[in-house]
Design an enzyme around this catalytic site. Sequence first.
Site, mmCIF file in Angstrom:
data_model
loop_
_atom_site.group_PDB
_atom_site.id
_atom_site.type_symbol
_atom_site.label_atom_id
_atom_site.label_comp_id
_atom_site.label_asym_id
_atom_site.label_seq_id
_atom_site.Cartn_x
_atom_site.Cartn_y
_atom_site.Cartn_z
ATOM 1 N NE ARG A 77 -2.787 2.115 12.470
ATOM 2 C CZ ARG A 77 -3.052 1.072 11.696
ATOM 3 N NH1 ARG A 77 -2.554 0.973 10.486
ATOM 4 N NH2 ARG A 77 -3.832 0.109 12.123
ATOM 5 C CG HIS A 82 0.840 -2.196 7.146
ATOM 6 N ND1 HIS A 82 0.012 -3.293 7.221
ATOM 7 C CD2 HIS A 82 0.058 -1.110 7.363
ATOM 8 C CE1 HIS A 82 -1.231 -2.892 7.468
ATOM 9 N NE2 HIS A 82 -1.223 -1.575 7.558
#
Length: 122
Positions: A77, A82
């Site tokens: 995730r 990011h």
Amino acid sequence: MKNKISELARLNHMHEALGHIMQFTNGLTYEEYSQDFKLRLALLKLLEIVGEAARFIGDDTRLKFSDIEWETLYVVRNILVHEYFGVDYAIIWRAIQEKVPTLHEKPSVIIQQTDNQGYSVD
């Protein structure tokens, strides 16, 4: 707000997101997947949901159901959120094909095996 969502609700979120991933990719080829930008974004979002929900599963559940790679789900995730321009869609496809079908049923099994003890839907 994050801590107010129950573990039961998070397990249900995981199960639903994994189900949608399977539904969206059922019968698709890699070529179809790789050419559909909207689908790829939707799948990434669903994987993010799985990882975010996994992050808040309690230690007791994690230990009892240690066959699930809880930490890996959250790490994935984080990478998706990011490192969005660095996502390797071939790896995502392979994970969807190889990991999601097995992982899909595990949240509902956890709920059934624990008889909802200590769980509440929020």
